[in-house]
Write an enzyme that holds these catalytic residues in place. Structure first.
Site, PDB file in Angstrom:
ATOM      1  CB  THR A  34      -1.188   1.192  -3.317  1.00  0.00           C
ATOM      2  OG1 THR A  34      -0.553   1.221  -4.602  1.00  0.00           O
ATOM      3  CG2 THR A  34      -1.721   2.592  -3.023  1.00  0.00           C
ATOM      4  CG  PHE A  39      -5.656   2.112  -0.512  1.00  0.00           C
ATOM      5  CD1 PHE A  39      -4.803   1.134  -0.997  1.00  0.00           C
ATOM      6  CD2 PHE A  39      -6.431   2.823  -1.423  1.00  0.00           C
ATOM      7  CE1 PHE A  39      -4.714   0.872  -2.362  1.00  0.00           C
ATOM      8  CE2 PHE A  39      -6.355   2.573  -2.791  1.00  0.00           C
ATOM      9  CZ  PHE A  39      -5.489   1.594  -3.258  1.00  0.00           C
TER      10      PHE A  39
END
Ligand code: PEP
Ligand code: MN
Length: 680
Positions: free
Chosen positions: A281, A283
């Site tokens: 992921t 960020f």
């Protein structure tokens, strides 16, 4: 006590152990050195001292070289090593000095969720890697985390923006558009979902599993295989762990991180449950004030734009980046909130909005688009180095190139279209982690015929990388003529190959034998190979055509050049435009070599197709001493790449030993081909 050979394996184990200990200590010391560098950066910022002192840097390296002599170490090695170390230290300091907005050593960070949430783990990775101490502000929603920064309760917020499996996190995109905060950094975090339960629980006994919708989407394959289990959406990953800890019921589980298990006293029932093992992921770190990007540090810029509603509007906008030679790294589209008939485009590109080039590019873009907002320019470690073009980026072929690429024959292609020069006149460049098939430079692929063991593939991969090759090969599913020959290690071998490639920074190519395996192999292999025996396995070709990985397609040993192009067409027609053709020798009456290398296929193919062409001299020759002359001939005749079998112990290889080069021979060949060795 006996002093015969039987004690040797233990000695070897012991010595390896000692070496591992030393390496661990070197790493620990490097981390300690980095901590001192960061302290120095803070001190320099406080006392307004310039960030670089090149005289001190040179003195330091000279001192280490002098010390090297006392230890009987190679001064060249010490020189290279310490230059790397000092450069890294300069980079780390400059990066930190550029991040004044982040509080110079300490800051308050808002995240959505509680202790143990992925947002917190990612924020820790980001700030700890920069020597910044963090105090946490826990917020219930992404909007609240953003408000914490806006209201001054936090210096920065860390928000997830996209995931490699489940895609964009739209809520955060919408917040970035609406808000007045700026992006000051980004971090790619490896998410490792686990199934957690209370002490004594087991996977088979679970009837309910709590999970955040994102986590559920990313583990959907695993969850689909569980019988009679209800999956219950929960607002937060770590909270679902906290909740099941409080329920103390062995029939409920949660999807969360190993850290969450530790924090809430839960048991990890199963790891590795995500659909894809590489689950990342990204960020973003947002703050009220922008950051400066120091010289020498790579910058990324994020913008959001809306283009006009006419044909070519998006292309015109993107053309502005192409014309300025600016690399786009991300493009995402979202409906405009409350205006679902129009789309917004989010873009990330390389460069700093305060540089002249980017500034004028954004000005030009403003002339083209209906809306443009810069979300931030920030230092990023998330950019891949761009391959340097050797001859200044010129695209017109040199005299030699023009001769090597005969004008396409006027004959209408037989049974293929997408692969033809008529369809596309300029060469396709297939780019795999810096290796550019079809570009100006020859791509060298090396590795064993088959992956046989961990030690074999690691030793060979290291040598292949040191020699300057840019792709590692290795068969895991071997198409053997006899069913009694070694058939390869399958997925276990693939894991070893990928790990070896990762260790030495090389993408990997491996053969796939059956359509059913394409998807699984494509998850981890960087290039799929289709071998000579499968060139006309049409369901395999179509399956590879549906994959997103480049395909190295070998010519059938009894196939014509047009049949090879028609086979490539099966892949192209399914959507995958990244096909690399490979001449590997054909069957003729000649028995002096294993096959006859059809070198004329190279200029014939370059005339008929835009696809890159590589040559495999190993399977053509069948004999190692013939490999180098054939490889050099392939280069001379214009092949875009050469694929060569090499083995750390060819005499004991399980397949194709006689044609496999020794490691030193591979290195000599690389030198003769003019491939630059790694770090020399
Ligand atoms: C190989 O490259 O591993 C191989 C089996 O080659 P071919 O398909 O050309 O025989
Ligand atoms: Mn082989």
């Amino acid at each position: 006590m006996s002093d015969n050979n039987s004690t040797q394996p233990n000695n070897i184990d012991q010595i390896r152990h000692d070496i591992d200990d030393v390496d661990t200590e070197i790493l620990r010391l490097l981390a300690e050195r980095q901590a001192h560098s960061l302290r120095m950066a803070r001190e320099k910022a406080r006392s307004d001292t310039p960030s670089r002192d090149q005289v001190r840097e040179e003195d330091l390296i000279a001192d280490r070289i002098a010390d090297a002599l006392d230890h009987d170490l190679d001064t060249g090695l010490v020189n290279r090593l310490w230059r790397e170390i000092v450069n890294d230290s300069v980079r780390v300091q400059q990066e930190m000095l550029g991040e004044k907005a982040l509080g110079n050593g300490a800051t308050t960070v808002a995240v959505q969720g509680i202790e143990g949430s992925y947002s917190q783990l990612a924020a820790k990775q980001y700030f700890e890697g920069r020597g910044v101490d963090v105090s946490w502000v826990w917020e219930r929603t992404f909007t609240d985390a953003v408000s914490a920064v806006r209201e001054g309760r936090a210096g920065a917020a860390v928000l997830p923006i996209e995931n490699t499996t489940s895609g964009a996190i739209s809520e955060v995109y919408d917040l970035m558009l609406a808000g007045d905060l700026t992006i000051v950094g980004d971090v790619r975090f490896r998410v490792r979902h686990c199934l957690l339960g209370i002490e004594g629980a087991s996977v088979g006994d679970l009837t309910r599993i709590y999970g955040h919708p994102q986590a559920v989407a990313q583990c959907s394959d695993f969850l689909a295989n569980l019988d009679d289990v209800d999956v219950i959406y929960f607002s937060d990953t770590a909270l679902s762990g906290k909740k099941i800890a409080a329920m103390a019921d062995p029939s409920v589980g949660a999807l969360a991180s190993e850290d969450a298990a530790r924090i809430f006293g839960l048991q990890v029932l199963k790891t590795g449950i995500a659909n894809r093992s590489q689950n990342y992921t990204r960020f973003v770190v947002v703050a009220a004030e922008p950051v400066e990007v120091p010289d020498g540090v790579s910058a990324k810029t994020s913008v959001v734009m809306a283009v006009g509603n006419h044909p070519g509007a998006l292309m015109d906008a993107l053309g502005v980046f192409r014309d300025a030679d600016i690399n786009l790294v991300m493009l995402e589209s979202r409906p405009i909130p409350d205006n679902p008939r129009e789309e917004l485009f989010y873009l990330d590109f390389e460069g700093d909005a305060r540089s002249e080039v980017v500034e004028s590019t954004l000005d030009e873009l403003r002339r083209q688009v209906r809306f443009l907002k810069v979300l931030g320019s920030y230092p990023s470690r998330d950019l891949r180095p761009r391959p340097q073009r050797r001859n200044g980026g010129s695209t017109s072929p040199s005299g030699r190139e023009a001769l090597l690429e005969p004008a396409s024959s006027s004959k209408t292609p037989k049974g293929y279209r997408l692969g033809s020069r008529g369809h596309k006149s300029n060469n396709t460049v297939v780019e795999v982690q810096g290796a550019r098939f079809g570009g100006e430079d020859l791509v060298l692929i090396g590795g064993p015929c088959a992956v046989e063991s961990w030690d074999q593939v690691m030793a060979t991969a290291k040598a292949v990388a040191d020699s300057g090759a840019s792709v590692l090969r290795g068969g895991c599913f071997k198409p053997r003529t006899s069913p009694y020959s070694f058939q390869g290690l399958g997925f276990e071998g693939l894991e070893m190959l990928v790990e070896a490639g990762r260790t030495y920074g090389l993408p990997v190519v491996t053969e796939v034998l059956s359509p059913e395996n394409v998807e699984e192999v494509a998850k981890v292999a960087d290039i799929l190979q289709i071998g000579t025996r499968n060139m006309q396995n049409f369901s395999l070709l179509s399956a590879a055509g549906r994959s997103h990985r480049p395909v190295l397609l070998k010519r059938g040993m009894s196939s014509s050049i047009d049949e090879l192009l028609q086979a490539a067409e099966y892949i192209l027609a399914e959507g995958n435009q990244q096909v690399i053709l490979c001449e590997r020798g054909i069957r003729t009456f000649e028995t002096s070599t294993r096959n006859t290398l059809d070198l004329s296929a190279v200029p014939v193919l370059r005339g008929r197709t835009h696809l890159p062409v590589v040559v495999d001299p190993s399977h053509a020759a069948g004999e190692r001493d013939l490999v180098a002359p054939l490889a050099l001939a392939a280069q001379a005749i214009g092949a875009h790449g050469v694929m060569v079998e090499v083995h750390n112990d060819p005499e004991n290889a399980l397949s194709d030993g006689p044609q496999s080069l020794h490691l030193e021979q591979f290195d000599s060949l690389a030198r003769a081909l003019g491939v630059p060795p790694r770090r020399r």
